[in-house]
Design a protein around this motif. Structure first.
Motif, mmCIF file in Angstrom:
data_model
loop_
_atom_site.group_PDB
_atom_site.id
_atom_site.type_symbol
_atom_site.label_atom_id
_atom_site.label_comp_id
_atom_site.label_asym_id
_atom_site.label_seq_id
_atom_site.Cartn_x
_atom_site.Cartn_y
_atom_site.Cartn_z
ATOM 1 N N ARG A 162 40.047 42.539 49.834
ATOM 2 C CA ARG A 162 40.065 40.994 50.290
ATOM 3 C C ARG A 162 41.498 40.456 50.064
ATOM 4 N NH1 ARG A 162 34.986 38.489 51.109
ATOM 5 N NH2 ARG A 162 35.783 36.566 50.495
ATOM 6 N N GLU A 163 42.043 40.766 49.127
ATOM 7 C CA GLU A 163 43.332 40.463 48.751
ATOM 8 C C GLU A 163 44.208 41.642 48.211
ATOM 9 O OE1 GLU A 163 42.833 37.923 45.242
ATOM 10 O OE2 GLU A 163 42.758 39.890 43.650
ATOM 11 N N THR A 164 45.598 41.366 48.175
ATOM 12 C CA THR A 164 46.510 42.387 47.839
ATOM 13 C C THR A 164 46.652 42.794 46.745
ATOM 14 O OG1 THR A 164 48.474 40.708 47.606
ATOM 15 C CG2 THR A 164 48.060 41.523 49.863
ATOM 16 N N LYS A 165 46.899 43.957 46.457
ATOM 17 C CA LYS A 165 46.951 44.559 44.971
ATOM 18 C C LYS A 165 48.176 43.700 44.332
ATOM 19 C CE LYS A 165 45.250 49.295 45.997
ATOM 20 N NZ LYS A 165 45.115 49.590 47.443
ATOM 21 N N LEU A 166 49.051 43.419 44.892
ATOM 22 C CA LEU A 166 50.313 42.623 44.315
ATOM 23 C C LEU A 166 49.778 41.243 43.945
ATOM 24 C CD1 LEU A 166 53.386 42.432 43.717
ATOM 25 C CD2 LEU A 166 53.395 41.367 46.050
ATOM 26 N N LEU A 167 48.944 40.717 44.444
ATOM 27 C CA LEU A 167 48.589 39.216 43.949
ATOM 28 C C LEU A 167 47.444 39.638 42.944
ATOM 29 C CD1 LEU A 167 47.991 36.254 44.443
ATOM 30 C CD2 LEU A 167 46.245 36.724 46.015
ATOM 31 N N ALA A 168 46.655 40.769 42.939
ATOM 32 C CA ALA A 168 45.729 41.070 41.879
ATOM 33 C C ALA A 168 46.628 41.413 40.361
ATOM 34 C CB ALA A 168 44.883 42.255 42.158
ATOM 35 N N LEU A 169 47.770 42.004 40.693
ATOM 36 C CA LEU A 169 48.630 42.318 39.474
ATOM 37 C C LEU A 169 49.197 41.042 38.875
ATOM 38 C CD1 LEU A 169 50.402 45.413 40.727
ATOM 39 C CD2 LEU A 169 48.681 45.313 38.829
ATOM 40 N N VAL A 170 49.589 40.108 39.598
ATOM 41 C CA VAL A 170 50.147 38.782 39.251
ATOM 42 C C VAL A 170 49.137 38.118 38.784
ATOM 43 C CG1 VAL A 170 51.180 36.399 39.971
ATOM 44 C CG2 VAL A 170 52.013 38.881 41.207
ATOM 45 N N ARG A 171 47.848 38.108 39.273
ATOM 46 C CA ARG A 171 46.891 37.238 38.501
ATOM 47 C C ARG A 171 46.615 37.903 37.083
ATOM 48 N NH1 ARG A 171 43.259 37.518 42.150
ATOM 49 N NH2 ARG A 171 43.798 35.459 43.071
ATOM 50 N N LEU A 172 46.595 39.270 37.174
ATOM 51 C CA LEU A 172 46.237 39.585 35.746
ATOM 52 C C LEU A 172 47.314 39.614 34.750
ATOM 53 C CD1 LEU A 172 44.678 42.019 34.164
ATOM 54 C CD2 LEU A 172 46.019 43.735 35.328
ATOM 55 N N LEU A 173 48.678 39.565 35.265
ATOM 56 C CA LEU A 173 49.870 39.007 34.396
ATOM 57 C C LEU A 173 49.844 37.773 33.914
ATOM 58 C CD1 LEU A 173 52.834 39.735 33.303
ATOM 59 C CD2 LEU A 173 53.656 38.930 35.551
ATOM 60 N N CYS A 174 49.412 36.947 34.772
ATOM 61 C CA CYS A 174 49.063 35.376 34.194
ATOM 62 C C CYS A 174 48.041 35.536 33.320
ATOM 63 C CB CYS A 174 49.084 34.545 35.213
ATOM 64 S SG CYS A 174 50.278 34.483 36.529
ATOM 65 N N TRP A 175 46.927 36.085 33.509
ATOM 66 C CA TRP A 175 46.022 36.122 32.295
ATOM 67 C C TRP A 175 46.216 36.702 31.332
ATOM 68 C CZ3 TRP A 175 43.486 40.079 30.060
ATOM 69 C CH2 TRP A 175 42.317 39.920 29.296
ATOM 70 N N GLY A 176 47.075 37.845 31.005
ATOM 71 C CA GLY A 176 47.610 38.342 30.041
ATOM 72 C C GLY A 176 48.495 37.541 29.132
ATOM 73 N N GLU A 177 49.281 37.005 29.941
ATOM 74 C CA GLU A 177 50.252 35.987 29.295
ATOM 75 C C GLU A 177 49.419 34.769 28.505
ATOM 76 O OE1 GLU A 177 53.186 34.531 31.714
ATOM 77 O OE2 GLU A 177 54.608 36.511 31.411
ATOM 78 N N SER A 178 48.446 34.129 29.113
ATOM 79 C CA SER A 178 47.785 33.202 28.688
ATOM 80 C C SER A 178 47.007 33.585 27.452
ATOM 81 C CB SER A 178 46.632 32.786 29.664
ATOM 82 O OG SER A 178 45.818 33.534 29.932
ATOM 83 N N MET A 179 46.485 34.893 27.323
ATOM 84 C CA MET A 179 45.777 35.294 26.213
ATOM 85 C C MET A 179 46.683 35.368 25.034
ATOM 86 S SD MET A 179 42.485 35.233 26.981
ATOM 87 C CE MET A 179 41.832 35.814 25.623
#
Length: 416
Positions: A158-175
């Motif tokens: 449903r979404e690009t792997k690139l977008l999923a990676l960016v979302r994961l990066l942002c989540w990791g940074e926030s934690m």
């Protein structure tokens, strides 16, 4: 390849496949159809988009009530956008009313959409959730939901792997940001920000930093006919709450203690939240306590590096790390700024003192001690201002009126 296919760049995907020899599981010819559908929704032609979707597979809409409702909702919005009110009412009754009956969770969205008939979206008083329905972003949102459903039907993500990676990066940074300072990626520039501060508040200070950071103590208070609130003498003892860094040593967690620091060469007092009050002078060694690791405290003495002095030093006996703080000057060279009465506006925060900090941060301030102020009109000096329950009151003989200070608040901010 995944990004090009999902985002609809057919020509680029074909060239990329030809150059690299990579093949995609999705038939590239379907990209053009998906893009025609998405473009139809984005320009407001929802009917054509629904027809094209049904040509691919009618079950896409039949099996997805939420998507079907949002497409019908977008049709209603387009009727209202073009002033076709009678058609909008008829469409709402025949198509959308049944959706609301079968799925009550759609009713709030339907009510907001119908409210477009009653509100003028150009009026500043119209609620944002209603105005947003007429924005282009609403079309893009609906088009994106439809595109994702088609991709899922084609067994494509449903979404690009690139977008999923960016979302994961942002989540990791926030934690990670809650636990340590670290270089952060700036997604706009593509650069790594090695100097990223957490925020302007004192809580953003890196507890592990080897560089000095200036923190200013700001206070705010309701001043009644007085001004120039400040400590009564140079040997005033400041009651600060300090947070020591969690990496002081590997076996210890973050520690929050209360310290009293004097600008003069007098004694230093430590108050621990987990131990009775302790008093000692510079000649005394560290007190023996079982509730805290053994440490040494110094007042206006050199750091272990021999290059500087500090008003407060915390030295861990296990890892030998030093955390320190000392009073410093404001950019205008003043060491203290009396808190003054605002004549033409409400009272606001103003800086009082500034400290250089290394490896620790100040997180609290206690107003105890003797302060002084002067009458705003009379100039009468009040040399013994002591706060009881956060307030002080007195009487000005010159002006024959009550004076006082109340609602005192404080905060720490990084000094720019």
């Amino acid at each position: 390849m995944d990004y090009l296919v999902i985002e609809g760049y057919k020509s680029a995907a074909e060239e990329f496949s030809k150059e690299t020899g990579l093949q995609h599981s999705v038939d590239l010819s379907t990209i053009e159809t998906r893009m025609h559908i998405r473009e139809a929704v984005q320009r407001g032609d929802v009917e054509q988009a629904i027809e094209l979707v049904n040509n691919i597979n009618p079950s896409i809409l039949d099996s997805n009530p939420s998507l079907h409702f949002h497409l019908q909702q977008q049709r209603l919005i387009e009727y209202i956008r073009h002033g076709r009110v009678s058609e909008a009412l008829a469409f709402a009754q025949t198509e959308l009313a049944s959706c609301g009956e079968e799925n009550p969770e759609f009713l709030p969205e339907l009510e907001h959409t119908m409210a477009l008939l009653a509100f003028d979206v150009d009026n500043t008083g119209t609620p944002d959730q209603i105005v947003d329905l007429m924005a282009q972003n609403q079309r893009l949102k609906t088009a994106g939901e439809l595109n994702a459903a088609i991709l899922e039907e084609l067994n494509q993500g449903r979404e690009t792997k690139l977008l999923a990676l960016v979302r994961l990066l942002c989540w990791g940074e926030s934690m990670l940001d809650k636990r340590a300072e670290f270089p952060k990626a700036d997604l706009k520039s593509g650069m790594i920000d090695k100097q990223t501060p957490r925020s302007s508040q004192a809580s953003t200070l890196s507890l592990h930093s080897t560089h000095m950071v200036k923190l200013a103590l700001y206070i705010k208070a309701d001043l009644n006919a007085v001004t120039d609130l400040q400590p009564a003498s140079d040997d005033f003892e400041w009651f600060f709450k300090v947070m020591i860094g969690p990496n002081c040593c590997s076996t210890q967690a973050s520690r929050s203690i209360k310290v009293i620091i004097s600008l003069s060469a007098g004694g230093l007092q430590l108050v621990s939240s987990r131990a009775p009050q302790i008093r000692f002078h510079k000649q005394a060694g560290p007190p023996s306590r079982t509730s805290e690791p053994p440490v040494t405290y110094q007042d206006n003495r050199e750091l272990s590096t021999g290059h500087d002095t500090a008003n407060f030093v915390w030295k861990c006996s296990e890892c030998k790390r030093e955390s320190s703080a000392k009073f410093d000057q404001f950019p205008d060279k003043s060491k203290l700024k009396p808190y003054q009465l605002a004549q033409d506006r409400g009272q606001d925060y103003a800086p009082l003192v500034v400290l250089d900090c290394r490896g620790l941060e100040f997180v609290g301030f206690d107003l105890r001690g003797t302060w002084k102020c002067v009458g705003a009109e009379s100039g009468t000096v009040f040399p013994e201002v002591e706060f009881e329950d956060g307030e002080w009151t007195d009487y000005d003989e010159k002006t024959k009126e009550d004076v006082g200070i109340s609602a005192v608040e404080s905060k720490w901010e990084r000094l720019k």
